[in-house]
Enzyme design. Structure first.
Site, PDB file in Angstrom:
ATOM      1  CG  ASP A 158      10.200  23.148  60.410  1.00 19.26           C
ATOM      2  OD1 ASP A 158       9.982  22.545  61.405  1.00 19.26           O
ATOM      3  OD2 ASP A 158      11.142  24.172  60.361  1.00 19.26           O
TER       4      ASP A 158
ATOM      5  CD  GLU B  44      13.799  27.599  65.078  1.00 15.79           C
ATOM      6  OE1 GLU B  44      14.983  26.776  65.308  1.00 15.79           O
ATOM      7  OE2 GLU B  44      13.305  27.262  65.661  1.00 15.79           O
TER       8      GLU B  44
HETATM    9  C1  FRU Z   1      12.097  24.915  62.828  1.00 13.09           C
HETATM   10  C2  FRU Z   1      13.572  24.208  63.155  1.00 13.09           C
HETATM   11  C3  FRU Z   1      14.136  25.254  61.885  1.00 13.09           C
HETATM   12  C4  FRU Z   1      15.359  24.246  61.223  1.00 13.09           C
HETATM   13  C5  FRU Z   1      14.814  22.348  61.221  1.00 13.09           C
HETATM   14  C6  FRU Z   1      14.893  21.077  61.674  1.00 13.09           C
HETATM   15  O1  FRU Z   1      11.094  24.534  63.696  1.00 13.09           O
HETATM   16  O2  FRU Z   1      14.620  23.757  64.144  1.00 13.09           O
HETATM   17  O3  FRU Z   1      15.185  26.456  62.089  1.00 13.09           O
HETATM   18  O4  FRU Z   1      15.521  24.139  59.963  1.00 13.09           O
HETATM   19  O5  FRU Z   1      13.652  23.221  62.539  1.00 13.09           O
HETATM   20  O6  FRU Z   1      14.230  20.559  61.849  1.00 13.09           O
END
Ligand code: FRU
Length: 520
Positions: A56, A235
């Site tokens: 992300d 998320e």
């Molecule tokens: C989304 C996610 C988020 C988390 C991050 C961990 O892709 O699963 O929810 O904070 O990636 O790397």
């Protein structure tokens, strides 16, 4: 037991638990053959980390003349794990400078955990008290600490303009004793003179809103959801304001990331259009729309503090279903070109649609591959060579007959190709097909994507970005977007073939350019 539960329920943990986590081999024939940032799959004008694993985008913020790009980063493996905040900056959102890790995983101390997704804000009025005696204030990061048994929200501040961060001593600032509670997006809400946080309660399919005067003390404001496509979990929520085209109005958009459980499989972003009154987000019509009709657009985040208050978004061009096994080396993970967001009244139905416009890449244009209008007739395809370049863009308006079809095959010399096409026969379907490539085979790496174009006439605008192993297709000025990775075993594409079927297609104002690499 609790830990096991966390591992079973967090999407991220879910993804990493099923994949072994090998370190990058010290040297392979690939490293020996290709210089860094010039590997065959390496995008040349899209951001990717030099090595290792990225997911992300995090902490997107403009501060003191620089756009900061933090990101979920595993600095030691080619799969997710050891999550830290990687860092790059840019003056123009096009050229990026790689910088050292800004917030490393916490491995020692009474509290340990990975630094999960979050955001960054400019605390110019020193509401936090972190910047006493610092004119103009500084950056504060608000992120999830993924502790062994729970996820909490932490803050950290930077006294060196975003290069490194100091943890707030009284962390966490939010703790629900919940193993799934993450991805805070914080912004300054001027009418209410306070900070607002949108944060996901993934398993409940809810976005919670909190308010704070100082980034340290947060009070609960409201909850949104369950709504729209729920998938396995929510998320990375995002709340921002965007202009409505042709009016002086602005509306609020709430974006929610779903993983797994997207209609096409795995990860996706959906959005709701509505109003935020400083406390509550109310959707106009309760309709959730997808931000992308491909499979490689996830965890999108918008910039805080942009110079003209524009909503500028960056998304991760992958999908948790296969991101940890894609054949790129020695890195995994690519971001979209930043996109400016607006809303357009839906011409065929009620409600407003998000319009995504990539920032102009004019400064990277090198060779003009085509400039003009032409009629492409069945049996006489138009071939455009990209003159040895595999990073290019084109823009055009195509007008076809009622039974017509247009296939734009973007291909290499060995015949591997991805196709962007329009099918006027069925009311203007736009499709992307990435299956005629041999670089990657995976059950979840599906091939065909399509969308209904939203124009009422037979003309369709296309803006297509091609960059070695990634493709961004903006239809009708970006009302529909397909973001896709593709992997050609015999080298990236260097040619386009435009082919009409059944009736001629007018290719209007086609401009095609090669794009220079942003990497040294
Ligand atoms: C989304 C996610 C988020 C988390 C991050 C961990 O892709 O699963 O929810 O904070 O990636 O790397």
């Amino acid at each position: 037991m609790k830990k096991q539960f966390l591992f079973l329920t967090s999407a991220f943990a879910l993804a990493v638990s099923v994949v072994a986590q090998p370190s990058i081999p010290a040297a392979t024939s690939q490293t020996a053959t290709f210089p860094l940032y010039n590997e065959p799959y390496r995008p040349q004008y899209h951001f990717s980390p030099a090595t290792h694993f990225m997911n992300d985008p995090n902490g997107l913020v403009f501060f003191d003349g620089l756009y900061h790009l933090y990101y979920q980063y595993n600095p030691i493996q080619l799969v997710a794990g050891h999550q830290s905040w990687g860092h790059a900056t840019s003056m123009d959102l096009i050229h990026w400078k790689n910088l050292p890790i800004a917030i490393p995983e916490m491995t020692t101390g009474p509290v340990t955990g990975q630094i999960f997704t979050g955001s960054a804000v400019v605390d110019s009025n020193n509401t936090s008290g972190f910047f006493n005696g610092v004119p103009g204030g500084g950056l504060v990061a608000i992120y999830t600490l993924n502790e062994p048994t729970k996820q909490v929200q932490n803050v950290a501040y930077s006294l060196d303009k975003g290069t490194s961060y100091i943890e707030y001593k009284a962390n966490p600032v939010l703790d629900l004793q919940n193993p799934n509670f993450r991805d805070p997006k914080v912004f300054w809400y001027a009418p209410g003179h306070r900070w607002i946080m949108a944060v996901a309660l993934p398993q409940e399919h809810q976005v919670l809103f909190y308010g704070s005067p100082n980034l340290k003390n947060w009070s609960f404001l409201s909850a949104f959801g369950p709504a729209g496509i729920e998938g396995f979990q929510y998320e990375c929520p995002n709340l921002f304001q965007v202009p409505v085209e042709g009016t002086n109005d602005k509306k609020w958009v709430l974006v929610v990331a779903i993983n797994p459980g997207a209609p096409l499989g795995g990860s996706m972003n959906e959005y709701f259009v509505g109003n935020f009154d400083g406390t509550t987000f109310t959707a106009d019509d309760g309709v959730a729309r997808l931000m992308d009709f491909g499979k490689d657009f996830y965890a999108v985040q918008t910039y805080n503090n942009t110079p003209n208050n524009e909503a500028i978004a960056v998304g991760w061009m992958s999908n948790w279903q296969y991101t940890q096994v894609v054949p790129t080396f020695p890195w995994r993970g690519v971001f979209t070109v930043p996109r400016i967001l607006s809303l357009r009244q839906n011409p065929t139905q009620t409600g407003a649609l998000l319009v995504q416009t990539p920032i102009s890449l004019a400064s990277l244009r090198e060779k003009t591959l085509f400039d003009g209008s032409t009629m492409v007739s069945p049996g006489s395809p138009l071939t455009i060579s990209s003159q040895g370049n595999s990073s290019f863009e084109f823009e055009t308006t195509v007008v076809g007959g009622d039974k017509g079809r247009l296939d734009i095959s973007i291909r290499n010399a060995a015949g591997e190709q991805v196709t962007v096409g329009v099918d006027w026969d069925i009311n203007g379907q736009v499709y992307v097909e990435r299956g005629q490539t041999n670089g990657f085979s995976n059950r979840y790496f599906t091939n065909d994507f399509s969308t209904q174009e939203s124009n009422v006439d037979n003309s369709i605008t296309l803006h297509v970005l091609v960059d070695r192993s990634v493709l961004e297709v903006f239809v009708d000025d970006g009302v529909q977007v397909c973001t896709s990775s593709f992997f050609m075993a015999k080298g990236p594409p260097t040619e386009m073939q435009w082919e009409a079927t059944n009736s001629p297609v007018l290719v209007q104002n086609l401009e095609a350019y090669t794009l220079k690499s942003i990497w040294p």
